[in-house]
Design an enzyme around this catalytic site. Structure first.
Site, mmCIF file in Angstrom:
data_model
loop_
_atom_site.group_PDB
_atom_site.id
_atom_site.type_symbol
_atom_site.label_atom_id
_atom_site.label_comp_id
_atom_site.label_asym_id
_atom_site.label_seq_id
_atom_site.Cartn_x
_atom_site.Cartn_y
_atom_site.Cartn_z
ATOM 1 N N CYS A 60 0.826 -1.204 0.000
ATOM 2 C CA CYS A 60 0.000 0.000 0.000
ATOM 3 C C CYS A 60 0.865 1.261 0.000
ATOM 4 O O CYS A 60 0.554 2.239 -0.684
ATOM 5 C CB CYS A 60 -0.924 0.015 1.215
ATOM 6 S SG CYS A 60 -2.089 -1.358 1.274
ATOM 7 N N ARG A 137 -7.623 -4.503 -3.168
ATOM 8 C CA ARG A 137 -7.184 -3.310 -3.899
ATOM 9 C C ARG A 137 -8.141 -3.066 -5.054
ATOM 10 O O ARG A 137 -7.885 -3.455 -6.188
ATOM 11 C CB ARG A 137 -5.765 -3.506 -4.418
ATOM 12 C CG ARG A 137 -4.773 -3.815 -3.337
ATOM 13 C CD ARG A 137 -3.351 -3.980 -3.871
ATOM 14 N NE ARG A 137 -2.531 -4.578 -2.852
ATOM 15 C CZ ARG A 137 -2.096 -3.930 -1.767
ATOM 16 N NH1 ARG A 137 -2.391 -2.664 -1.595
ATOM 17 N NH2 ARG A 137 -1.363 -4.551 -0.865
#
Length: 217
Positions: A60, A137
């Site tokens: 991330c 995601r």
């Protein structure tokens, strides 16, 4: 129906499940690292709305650094960025401060907090029966009318290509502007695909390549 994170009221998801291409994106109001935001406030501009599994995680972090560095390129397309995870606002603020200290990059876009997971569930960012609250995601490209035009989902262990998301927005805008399609890997300035003919008469005037005709825009 909107999702109001401040009051804890959540809306039922789209009747057929989470939004898909062509659906209106569910509206919401929530706290972010840049103050309160509503999805409807982005009307009139393109929006890349993306979720990440958790703050302070390596994949991330790499994505957020890339999104921050590409922010001006998205802005040049009249496209804003909006991130979300189920982490708290205080976690988001601490994480973006850490990113700035470690990479010298300041987050120029808001990060939505979603501890009640109302937004994540409405958008299908949490798989049914998920063993944890970590969102996948998921990336939604939403047009100026609030319509979902594209969505992409990656697993927890694989980072997104920010360059590809930027290319996707450019391709959608080019397709809208000239009523054409874009071929594989299309980049701005390259030829596009003319829409194929719909009648035998139209086919007759297009030659043998009637179904695959490149043209400049």
């Amino acid at each position: 129906m909107a999702i109001d994170i401040d009051s804890g009221v959540t809306a039922a998801p789209h009747p057929a499940g989470p939004p898909i291409i062509g659906d209106g994106a569910p509206n919401f109001r929530a706290r972010t690292t840049m103050g309160p935001r509503t999805l409807s406030s982005y009307r009139g501009r393109w929006l890349v709305f993306f979720s990440h599994p958790a703050d302070f995680t390596p994949v991330c972090t790499s994505e957020f650094v890339a999104f921050a560095r590409a922010h001006e390129a998205f802005q040049a397309l009249d496209c804003d960025l909006l991130a979300l995870s189920v982490d708290s606002l205080s976690s988001h603020l601490a994480w973006q401060q850490s990113i700035e200290q470690r990479f010298g990059v300041r987050m120029p876009f808001p990060i939505v907090e979603d501890p009640a997971m109302g937004i994540a569930r409405a958008y299908g960012m949490l798989p049914a029966g998920a063993a944890s609250s970590a969102t996948v995601r998921t990336t939604f490209v939403i047009d100026p009318e609030g319509i979902v035009r594209a969505l992409v989902a990656y697993p927890l262990t694989v980072g997104r290509s920010v360059a590809e998301i930027l290319r996707l927005v450019r391709a959608l805008q080019a397709s809208d502007a000239a009523d054409v399609s874009t071929p594989e890997g299309w980049q701005p300035g390259e030829p596009v695909l003319a829409n194929p003919p719909m009648t035998s008469e139209e086919i007759g005037g297009c030659g043998t390549d009637w179904y695959y005709r490149l043209e400049s825009v």
